[in-house]
Design an enzyme around this catalytic site. Sequence first.
Site, PDB file in Angstrom:
ATOM      1  N   THR A  12      26.123  58.054  35.747  1.00  0.00           N
ATOM      2  CA  THR A  12      24.756  58.217  34.538  1.00  0.00           C
ATOM      3  C   THR A  12      23.668  57.370  35.204  1.00  0.00           C
ATOM      4  O   THR A  12      22.337  57.457  34.442  1.00  0.00           O
ATOM      5  CB  THR A  12      25.178  57.541  33.109  1.00  0.00           C
ATOM      6  OG1 THR A  12      25.544  56.253  33.457  1.00  0.00           O
ATOM      7  CG2 THR A  12      26.441  58.604  32.915  1.00  0.00           C
ATOM      8  N   GLY A  13      23.704  56.688  36.340  1.00  0.00           N
ATOM      9  CA  GLY A  13      22.401  55.863  36.717  1.00  0.00           C
ATOM     10  C   GLY A  13      21.433  56.901  37.526  1.00  0.00           C
ATOM     11  O   GLY A  13      21.866  58.010  37.824  1.00  0.00           O
ATOM     12  N   CYS A 130      17.319  51.097  50.662  1.00  0.00           N
ATOM     13  CA  CYS A 130      16.523  52.116  50.435  1.00  0.00           C
ATOM     14  C   CYS A 130      15.071  52.034  51.466  1.00  0.00           C
ATOM     15  O   CYS A 130      14.654  53.060  51.633  1.00  0.00           O
ATOM     16  CB  CYS A 130      15.810  52.347  49.038  1.00  0.00           C
ATOM     17  SG  CYS A 130      15.354  50.879  48.431  1.00  0.00           S
ATOM     18  N   HIS A 237       9.033  55.007  48.400  1.00  0.00           N
ATOM     19  CA  HIS A 237       8.779  53.708  49.052  1.00  0.00           C
ATOM     20  C   HIS A 237       8.154  54.014  50.445  1.00  0.00           C
ATOM     21  O   HIS A 237       8.240  55.043  51.245  1.00  0.00           O
ATOM     22  CB  HIS A 237       9.858  53.141  49.555  1.00  0.00           C
ATOM     23  CG  HIS A 237      10.884  52.692  48.235  1.00  0.00           C
ATOM     24  ND1 HIS A 237      10.411  52.598  47.094  1.00  0.00           N
ATOM     25  CD2 HIS A 237      12.114  52.008  48.245  1.00  0.00           C
ATOM     26  CE1 HIS A 237      11.389  52.135  46.023  1.00  0.00           C
ATOM     27  NE2 HIS A 237      12.318  51.614  47.150  1.00  0.00           N
TER      28      HIS A 237
END
Length: 326
Positions: A12-13, A130, A237
Site C-alpha cells: 500500500t506504500g 534511488c 530525482h
Amino acid sequence: MKPFTCAVVGATGMVGKMLVQILEERKLPVSQLHLFASPQDAGQVMRFNGREITIEELTPASFDRGIDTALFAVSNALSRTYAPLAVKKGCTVVDNSSAWRLDPAVPLVVPEVNRGDIATHRGIIANPNCCAAPTVVALKPLHDAFGVKRVVISTYQSVSGAGVDGWQDLTDTLSGAVPKHFPYPIAHNLIPHIDAFEADGYTGEEKKLMAEVRKMLHLPDLAITATTVRVPVYSGHSLSINVTFDKPFALDEVRQLLGTAPGVILADNPAEKLYPMPITAAGNDHVHIGRLRRDDSYENSLNLWVVSDNIRKGAATNAVQIVEEL
C-alpha cells in the site's frame, strides 16, 4: 519466463503500489499475486490484471504457501525480520530497503550494470538507493571505456523519495501549513538534509549513495563524495555528477557510449534547449542524461546531468527487472 507465484510486501506504500503496476505493465507471468501490508491496511482491495486482490496482514506465516518470489517495500526493521523467514520457506526476496544493500553476502543489483552479480544470491537480492541506481547506469559505460577515478555527486531529490508523508508536506506547505515530515517547509525551499546526520557531517543518504556506487561498480576504493538535497518537486530525482577518468576522452565518444547504453536516453542539445528534467523523466523507466561538458579545471574530467523517475527506475522498475533476470 515460466509462470511464478509472487508477493508484494508493503503493497500500500508508494513503491509497493508501483511494484504491482509494473508487474502488470511488463506482463510478467505471475500465476498468483499475494499482497501484504500492515494490520491497518489489511482488507483493502487492489486490482491486478483485471482481478481484485485482498490485501493481507503481514505475519510470520505469510510465506507458508509456496511463494516463489517476493518484492519487499518495507522498513529496514521489517525487512530484517521477514526476508529471512521468506527465504527459509523457499522464496527469493528482492528487497527495496537499505537493510541488506551493503551486506557482503547479498548482491546489490542494477541489471544494466551488474546483472551477473544476481547469480551469487543466497535468497536475498538488494535493490539500490534511488540515486545510486541512475548514477551507476550513467557511469558504467564510461568506466568500461575510460576508468572512473573520482566522482563528485550533488543530488536534487523530489519529495516522493520520502514517501506519502513527503508528498503531503509539499502539498501542505505550498498553502502555508506547518510541515509535519520535513524539518522546514519544503515549498519554495531546498533542504540539504536527507536522512540523519552522522559524526563526520555526512548524512546517512550520502553515505549510502557513496557506498552503493562503489559496490555495484566493483570499485571498493573509488574516491567519491556526495551532497544530497531535498527539492520542492513531486517526482523525479536529478543529479549533477562530476567524474574524473584514468584516461583521456573525447566528448563525441562519450555521447556515443551513453547514446547506446542500455536504459539510457541521451538528451544533450543545449542549442535546442534539450536537457533532462524531472518532468520529462516522470512516468518512464529510463535514465535521462544530458549537459555533457568537459571540466577544464581538472585533467580527464567530465560534467553530466542525470535524471530519473525515483519511484520507477529508482525503485520499483529496477526490482521487477531483477525478477525478470531471475
